[in-house]
Scaffold this motif. Structure first.
Motif, PDB file in Angstrom:
ATOM      1  N   TYR A  99       0.802  -1.230   0.000  1.00 18.32           N
ATOM      2  CA  TYR A  99       0.000   0.000   0.000  1.00 18.32           C
ATOM      3  C   TYR A  99       0.843   1.293   0.000  1.00 18.32           C
ATOM      4  O   TYR A  99       0.620   2.193  -0.805  1.00 18.32           O
ATOM      5  N   GLY A 100       1.811   1.357   0.898  1.00 15.69           N
ATOM      6  CA  GLY A 100       2.623   2.577   1.012  1.00 15.69           C
ATOM      7  C   GLY A 100       3.374   2.877  -0.277  1.00 15.69           C
ATOM      8  O   GLY A 100       3.397   4.017  -0.757  1.00 15.69           O
ATOM      9  N   ARG A 102       2.592   1.866  -3.256  1.00 16.68           N
ATOM     10  CA  ARG A 102       1.621   2.190  -4.303  1.00 16.68           C
ATOM     11  C   ARG A 102       1.182   3.654  -4.187  1.00 16.68           C
ATOM     12  O   ARG A 102       1.102   4.361  -5.185  1.00 16.68           O
ATOM     13  N   MET A 103       0.921   4.097  -2.962  1.00 12.84           N
ATOM     14  CA  MET A 103       0.466   5.476  -2.764  1.00 12.84           C
ATOM     15  C   MET A 103       1.555   6.473  -3.134  1.00 12.84           C
ATOM     16  O   MET A 103       1.277   7.608  -3.476  1.00 12.84           O
ATOM     17  N   ARG A 147       4.302  -4.015   5.741  1.00  9.60           N
ATOM     18  CA  ARG A 147       3.804  -2.803   5.081  1.00  9.60           C
ATOM     19  C   ARG A 147       4.654  -1.582   5.461  1.00  9.60           C
ATOM     20  O   ARG A 147       4.977  -0.757   4.608  1.00  9.60           O
ATOM     21  N   ALA A 148       5.003  -1.505   6.757  1.00  2.25           N
ATOM     22  CA  ALA A 148       5.780  -0.360   7.226  1.00  2.25           C
ATOM     23  C   ALA A 148       7.213  -0.411   6.706  1.00  2.25           C
ATOM     24  O   ALA A 148       7.737   0.590   6.200  1.00  2.25           O
TER      25      ALA A 148
END
Lengths: 262, 253
Positions: A99-100, A102-103, A147-148
């Motif tokens: 997610y990170g 991708r953003m 994710r982090a």
């Protein structure tokens, strides 16, 4: 500190409620060094989560400021591992972990590469296409950690990431976190209410006071790295540190148990 | 036989039994065949209408109006609902307007719609769109508002801004509730297209049904009614399937 990575300067947070003003953080100042694993331990309600949310940019301080030193490259300033269930239930493990990146508009090949690496490191490769509701609590937190780390931030902020897990899973994840952290040596600010966890993970520990949200003591943790959480817990030094920090905290419990009458 | 299989068999058997009973009652003249013609005679009319193309032509016209109306009503409802769910001032402005107009029976405003849009295609499409609009906007706004704040914190922390928040959090997070709105809206749209086509339309299934009454062709009326019922059934199946594909993350029970 010459190479401070995060600097908290007179950070204050006040809330105005019906019955008056509440001081969540009363002017907190400290620095975290580059590559340091910094643990904040304190009783519930001492303002430690507020402090972390301010550092993450999710809340504004009433006064004071938090600065994070930027390295080279366009990395994000911070990435947070949230307390409880923070994975998007509508995304697979892989999509959550990506997610990170991708953003931030990272190229697809890089996303696949980095996410694949962290899914491997957290043992989640086989579950890449599973959805969060199919995972155990420990596996969900592994995804949060992946994710982090995957978005390669300047600092990692962790808000009691293991507090919802059972004892065995917590120990396992602490060990895994240290293993991954050893490879990257990221600056970490880790919040916990567990003295045990603080001593096992940290390079330095800040004990927070519940009275007006202030730092009460800073404790250096002398253990070498890489560490084995379990071996560590068997050493006498560990017991001594645990006792010291617990002594600092004992006065901070809001409703102390009365001494037995003589 | 498993309990499931038995239940399925019973579910299939009960409508068949009804048709058989109806057929027998019609042939024995226990019921008035002018109003309740035998299923076999309705089936013959169905065959004739299928062969001469009138059934297909009218069905396609109804489906076209319906499809356009669903999009015209659904897309703005979705966007407005997302904006209402995400931004409190927009909710504060729009919600009273929706709450005030929602209770008006949609069929009651058909004359107004005819006045505004005329008796052409636009009024039929408008009726479907109105039927679709309300359940979708209400459910989308409610769906976004019930998303745990933490997911928005995660989005913010990991760099999601503007459109990305809609696309990666608000929309997928609200999707199960949105889909319920879409199903309700589509069902309402189908009712309204039938009503709208009965007034001032020269074509469509609604027209077929009303026209059959005017010229007393009861068999044709039944064919129209059954066709629109089949569309309704197919729509439910289709939307359930769409839901199953779009929302794979929902735990199955």
């Amino acid at each position: 500190m010459a190479d401070a990575k995060i600097r908290f300067e007179q950070v204050e947070k006040r809330f105005f409620l019906r019955d008056g003003e509440h001081v969540a953080l009363g002017g907190v100042s400290f620095e975290v060094g580059s590559g340091e694993f910094f643990v904040i331990v304190g009783p519930s309600g001492c303002g430690k989560t507020t402090l972390l949310r301010i550092a993450a940019g999710l809340e504004a301080p009433t006064s004071g400021r938090v600065t994070i030193a930027r390295g080279d490259g366009d990395r994000p300033e911070n990435a947070m591992v949230f307390q409880g269930e923070s994975l998007f239930p509508w995304m697979t493990v892989r999509e959550n972990a990506a997610y990170g990146l991708r953003m931030r508009g990272a190229p697809r090949a890089q996303i696949d590469d980095v996410v694949g690496h962290y899914l491997d490191r957290t043992g989640l490769r086989a579950f890449a296409d599973a959805f969060p509701h199919q995972l155990s609590g420990g596996m969900k937190q592994r995804v949060s950690i992946a994710r982090a780390f995957a978005c390669d931030p300047e600092v990692l902020l962790m808000d009691e990431p293991f507090s919802a897990l059972d004892e065995q899973n917590r120990t396992l994840l602490q060990q895994e976190l240290l293993r991954i952290w050893d490879e990257t040596k990221k600056t970490v600010v880790f919040i916990t209410h567990s003295v045990d966890e603080a001593v096992s993970l940290g390079d330095r520990i800040m004990v927070m006071s519940s009275d007006r949200g202030r730092p009460k003591a800073f404790v250096d943790v002398p253990f070498t790295r890489p560490r084995s959480v379990l071996d560590l817990r068997a050493t006498p030094e560990y017991g001594r540190l645990f006792g010291d920090i617990w002594a600092e905290l004992r006065d901070e419990i809001r409703f102390p148990v009365p001494e037995p009458a003589a | 036989m498993s309990v499931d299989a038995r239940d399925r068999l019973l579910s299939v058997a009960s409508p068949i039994a009804l048709f058989v009973l109806w057929e027998i009652a019609a042939r024995a003249h226990w019921i008035d065949v002018r109003f309740y013609p035998a299923p076999s005679s309705i089936a013959r009319t169905f065959g004739t209408m299928l062969a001469n193309g009138t059934l297909l032509a009218n069905t396609l016209i109804t489906l076209e109006r319906f499809a356009i109306g669903i999009v015209v009503g659904g897309v703005p409802a979705l966007l407005l609902g997302l904006a209402m769910g995400l931004y409190r001032p927009i909710y504060a402005i729009v919600d009273p307007l929706i709450s005030a107009t929602y209770p008006v029976p949609k069929s009651a405003i058909l004359p107004l719609i005819l006045l505004v849009f005329g008796i052409g295609e636009a009024s039929k499409i408008a009726m479907v769109a109105i039927g679709m609009f309300y359940p979708v906007v209400i459910n989308t706004a409610a769906g976004v508002r019930q998303i745990d704040r933490m997911y928005f914190d995660v989005g913010r922390n990991y760099g999601a801004r503007g459109w990305a928040v809609f696309r990666t959090i608000a929309f997928p997070g609200a999707l199960p509730v949105i889909m319920t709105g879409v199903k309700l809206g589509a069902g309402l749209g189908l009712i309204l297209i039938a009503v709208a086509e009965m007034l001032g339309a020269p074509s469509g299934l609604g027209f077929v049904i009303l026209n059959a009454w005017q010229i007393f062709q009861v068999n044709v009326m039944y064919v129209g009614i059954i066709t629109i019922a089949v569309i309704g059934f197919a729509l439910t199946v289709l939307l359930n399937e769409v839901e199953r594909i779009l929302i794979p993350a929902r735990p199955r029970h």
